[in-house]
Design a protein around this motif. Structure first.
Motif, PDB file in Angstrom:
ATOM      1  N   LEU A  25       4.599  10.583 -10.957  1.00 43.46           N
ATOM      2  CA  LEU A  25       4.562  10.297  -9.526  1.00 43.46           C
ATOM      3  C   LEU A  25       4.480  11.580  -8.706  1.00 43.46           C
ATOM      4  N   SER A  26       5.253  12.575  -9.094  1.00 44.00           N
ATOM      5  CA  SER A  26       5.231  13.861  -8.382  1.00 44.00           C
ATOM      6  C   SER A  26       3.848  14.498  -8.446  1.00 44.00           C
ATOM      7  N   ALA A  27       3.196  14.410  -9.594  1.00 46.30           N
ATOM      8  CA  ALA A  27       1.848  14.972  -9.739  1.00 46.30           C
ATOM      9  C   ALA A  27       0.863  14.263  -8.807  1.00 46.30           C
ATOM     10  N   LEU A  28       0.970  12.940  -8.708  1.00 47.60           N
ATOM     11  CA  LEU A  28       0.089  12.190  -7.814  1.00 47.60           C
ATOM     12  C   LEU A  28       0.344  12.594  -6.366  1.00 47.60           C
ATOM     13  N   ILE A  29       1.596  12.737  -6.007  1.00 42.54           N
ATOM     14  CA  ILE A  29       1.938  13.122  -4.639  1.00 42.54           C
ATOM     15  C   ILE A  29       1.378  14.504  -4.317  1.00 42.54           C
ATOM     16  N   LYS A  30       1.513  15.433  -5.245  1.00 43.79           N
ATOM     17  CA  LYS A  30       0.975  16.786  -5.021  1.00 43.79           C
ATOM     18  C   LYS A  30      -0.545  16.767  -4.897  1.00 43.79           C
ATOM     19  N   SER A  31      -1.201  15.958  -5.691  1.00 47.79           N
ATOM     20  CA  SER A  31      -2.662  15.891  -5.625  1.00 47.79           C
ATOM     21  C   SER A  31      -3.138  15.241  -4.328  1.00 47.79           C
ATOM     22  N   ALA A  32      -2.275  14.486  -3.677  1.00 45.54           N
ATOM     23  CA  ALA A  32      -2.633  13.792  -2.443  1.00 45.54           C
ATOM     24  C   ALA A  32      -2.319  14.605  -1.190  1.00 45.54           C
ATOM     25  N   LYS A  33      -1.872  15.844  -1.357  1.00 45.69           N
ATOM     26  CA  LYS A  33      -1.478  16.660  -0.215  1.00 45.69           C
ATOM     27  C   LYS A  33      -2.537  16.690   0.894  1.00 45.69           C
ATOM     28  N   PRO A  34      -3.831  16.830   0.573  1.00 50.24           N
ATOM     29  CA  PRO A  34      -4.838  16.837   1.661  1.00 50.24           C
ATOM     30  C   PRO A  34      -4.853  15.550   2.483  1.00 50.24           C
ATOM     31  N   PHE A  35      -4.584  14.411   1.862  1.00 46.82           N
ATOM     32  CA  PHE A  35      -4.554  13.148   2.598  1.00 46.82           C
ATOM     33  C   PHE A  35      -3.353  13.090   3.524  1.00 46.82           C
ATOM     34  N   TYR A  36      -2.216  13.566   3.041  1.00 47.24           N
ATOM     35  CA  TYR A  36      -1.024  13.587   3.876  1.00 47.24           C
ATOM     36  C   TYR A  36      -1.211  14.531   5.056  1.00 47.24           C
ATOM     37  N   GLU A  37      -1.842  15.670   4.823  1.00 38.52           N
ATOM     38  CA  GLU A  37      -2.068  16.635   5.893  1.00 38.52           C
ATOM     39  C   GLU A  37      -3.009  16.083   6.963  1.00 38.52           C
ATOM     40  N   PHE A  38      -3.868  15.165   6.571  1.00 40.95           N
ATOM     41  CA  PHE A  38      -4.758  14.516   7.536  1.00 40.95           C
ATOM     42  C   PHE A  38      -3.952  13.836   8.633  1.00 40.95           C
ATOM     43  N   PHE A  39      -2.800  13.299   8.269  1.00 44.25           N
ATOM     44  CA  PHE A  39      -1.930  12.626   9.230  1.00 44.25           C
ATOM     45  C   PHE A  39      -0.940  13.583   9.880  1.00 44.25           C
ATOM     46  N   GLY A  40      -0.983  14.858   9.507  1.00 40.08           N
ATOM     47  CA  GLY A  40      -0.069  15.821  10.091  1.00 40.08           C
ATOM     48  C   GLY A  40       1.300  15.813   9.431  1.00 40.08           C
ATOM     49  N   THR A  41       1.365  15.447   8.159  1.00 38.25           N
ATOM     50  CA  THR A  41       2.639  15.334   7.467  1.00 38.25           C
ATOM     51  C   THR A  41       3.410  16.644   7.486  1.00 38.25           C
ATOM     52  N   THR A  42       4.693  16.533   7.701  1.00 39.43           N
ATOM     53  CA  THR A  42       5.530  17.713   7.677  1.00 39.43           C
ATOM     54  C   THR A  42       6.427  17.759   6.444  1.00 39.43           C
TER      55      THR A  42
END
Length: 104
Positions: A25-42
């Motif tokens: 799960l952690s690996a998937l979350i790390k790979s999705a960082k660009p998608f989260y940043e699209f929403f301005g994730t902090t």
């Protein structure tokens, strides 16, 4: 837009994985960082229930322009985001409960 107001949201994704592998799960979350940043994730947290190791909550705290927040449904149809969601669904055998919160 300059001077546009911001909103802060906290997203909770609750799900169960009977064969829990937090590393996967952690690996998937790390790979999705660009998608989260699209929403301005902090900040992103992955929480595992200590009494039922197959239950998880992913907490995503983000700040974004108010206009982006108002168009969440339009953004949800973005092909890049849909691909990420398909990857999540492939990993998660059951339903994912999603709640969006704001601080009061």
């Amino acid at each position: 837009m300059a001077g546009e107001s911001k909103v802060i949201r906290t997203l909770h994704l609750r799900f169960t994985m009977p064969t829990a592998d937090p590393a996967q799960l952690s690996a998937l979350i790390k790979s999705a960082k660009p998608f989260y940043e699209f929403f301005g994730t902090t900040r992103i947290h992955l929480l595992q229930n200590v009494d039922d190791m197959g239950r998880f909550i992913q907490v995503i705290e983000y700040e974004t322009d108010e206009a982006v927040e108002l168009n969440r449904q339009r953004i949800a149809s973005d092909p890049r985001l849909l691909g990420f969601i398909q990857a999540w669904r492939a990993m998660l055998p059951g339903a994912v409960e999603v709640d969006v919160y704001q601080e009061v």
